[in-house]
Design an enzyme around this catalytic site. Structure first.
Site, PDB file in Angstrom:
ATOM      1  N   HIS A  69       0.834  -1.203   0.000  1.00  0.00           N
ATOM      2  CA  HIS A  69       0.000   0.000   0.000  1.00  0.00           C
ATOM      3  C   HIS A  69       0.868   1.251   0.000  1.00  0.00           C
ATOM      4  CE1 HIS A  69      -2.839   2.845   2.263  1.00  0.00           C
ATOM      5  NE2 HIS A  69      -3.391   2.660   1.079  1.00  0.00           N
TER       6      HIS A  69
ATOM      7  N   GLU B 217       0.679  -0.409  -4.761  1.00  0.00           N
ATOM      8  CA  GLU B 217      -0.407   0.525  -5.064  1.00  0.00           C
ATOM      9  C   GLU B 217       0.108   1.930  -4.805  1.00  0.00           C
ATOM     10  OE1 GLU B 217      -3.689   3.230  -3.665  1.00  0.00           O
ATOM     11  OE2 GLU B 217      -1.986   2.425  -2.552  1.00  0.00           O
TER      12      GLU B 217
ATOM     13  N   ASP C 125      -0.890   6.394  -5.546  1.00  0.00           N
ATOM     14  CA  ASP C 125      -1.917   7.378  -5.878  1.00  0.00           C
ATOM     15  C   ASP C 125      -1.340   8.429  -6.813  1.00  0.00           C
ATOM     16  OD1 ASP C 125      -3.968   6.525  -3.790  1.00  0.00           O
ATOM     17  OD2 ASP C 125      -2.229   6.950  -2.530  1.00  0.00           O
TER      18      ASP C 125
ATOM     19  N   HIS D 205      -1.190  11.437  -2.246  1.00  0.00           N
ATOM     20  CA  HIS D 205      -2.523  11.008  -1.835  1.00  0.00           C
ATOM     21  C   HIS D 205      -3.464  12.151  -1.501  1.00  0.00           C
ATOM     22  CE1 HIS D 205      -5.624   9.652   1.052  1.00  0.00           C
ATOM     23  NE2 HIS D 205      -5.655   8.560   0.309  1.00  0.00           N
TER      24      HIS D 205
ATOM     25  N   GLU E 242      -3.960   4.138  -8.430  1.00  0.00           N
ATOM     26  CA  GLU E 242      -5.232   4.763  -8.076  1.00  0.00           C
ATOM     27  C   GLU E 242      -5.252   6.201  -8.563  1.00  0.00           C
ATOM     28  OE1 GLU E 242      -8.070   6.175  -4.365  1.00  0.00           O
ATOM     29  OE2 GLU E 242      -6.551   4.635  -3.982  1.00  0.00           O
TER      30      GLU E 242
END
Length: 247
Positions: free
Chosen positions: A9, A36, A38, A51, A111
């Site tokens: 993450h 993952e 952002d 993020h 993301e």
């Protein structure tokens, strides 16, 4: 699509400041198969790995990202908030992050995390860079809570798999999943109201189910027993060690 059981993450943000090259490198060093990250845009439309809508929590900068030119943020300290040892960490561009991921051979769940009002523009910029650098559709997953961002990604790069992010039960989730043609449903695995029946309903739609953000190995075991295909974790090696699972 072969998605690993554990995805790091924001890199491996249990060990390094989130969404930095240092976090990506740490994930690779501990054997994480995918990470993952952002992506959002600066005022001058440079895609960066970040993020929050504001700089304050994870940098020594202040104010909305959407108001900042890239030159205003490229030298910010993005690591000292986490630990003094990371004082040289910076906010990477999407291109810099992809280069680091490709060097390691990892996969990526990107993301799309747009600032309000930039849902289409952020997806377009991210897809443009990915289309020039990324060449393995089996190791890339595009996700977002913003349905128009997923729609844009679908229209621009239909060959890349997409994920519908859900943070609370959606009555029309199946209609959305079908319309956006998503490969996975990404759910909040920490939600204590989540039930096995609901997970099975997602699975019955023919899609893989991924759960975020799971740092408790026993919670991970429970979710796997319900049929969840993979989890996002700040400490992927901890989940890996207890589960003795590597894919």
């Amino acid at each position: 699509m072969k998605i690993p059981k554990i995805i790091g993450h924001r890199g491996a943000c249990g060990y390094a400041p989130e969404n930095t090259l240092e976090s990506i490198k740490t994930a690779a060093e501990i054997g994480t198969a995918w990470v993952e990250l952002d992506v959002k845009l600066t005022k001058d439309s440079v895609p960066i790995i970040f993020h929050d809508d504001t700089l304050d929590r994870t940098t020594n900068g202040h104010g909305p990202v959407a108001d900042m030119l890239y030159k205003d943020i490229e030298d910010l300290d993005a690591g000292s908030w986490y630990a003094d040892a990371f004082a040289t960490a910076k906010i990477p561009t999407l291109e810099e992050a992809i280069d680091e991921i490709l060097k390691s051979g990892m996969g990526l769940n990107l993301e799309i995390k747009p600032c309000p009002g930039r849902e289409i523009e952020t997806a377009e910029a991210a897809m443009d860079i990915l289309s020039r650098i990324w060449d393995d559709p089996e190791k890339l997953l595009i996700s977002s809570f913003q349905h128009v961002s997923i729609e844009t990604a679908r229209d621009l790069a239909p060959e890349w798999k997409r994920a519908l992010l859900i943070d609370e039960p959606l009555q029309n989730w199946l209609e959305l999943a079908d319309y956006l043609d998503v490969a996975t449903i990404n759910i909040d695995g920490r939600d204590q109201s989540l039930t096995q029946d609901l997970v099975e309903t997602y699975i019955e739609s023919g899609r893989q189910v991924l759960a975020y953000t799971i740092n408790d190995p026993f919670r991970a075991k429970l979710l796997y027993s319900w049929g969840v295909d993979g989890v996002f974790s700040d400490v992927p090696d901890v989940i890996e060690q207890v589960l003795n699972t590597r894919h």
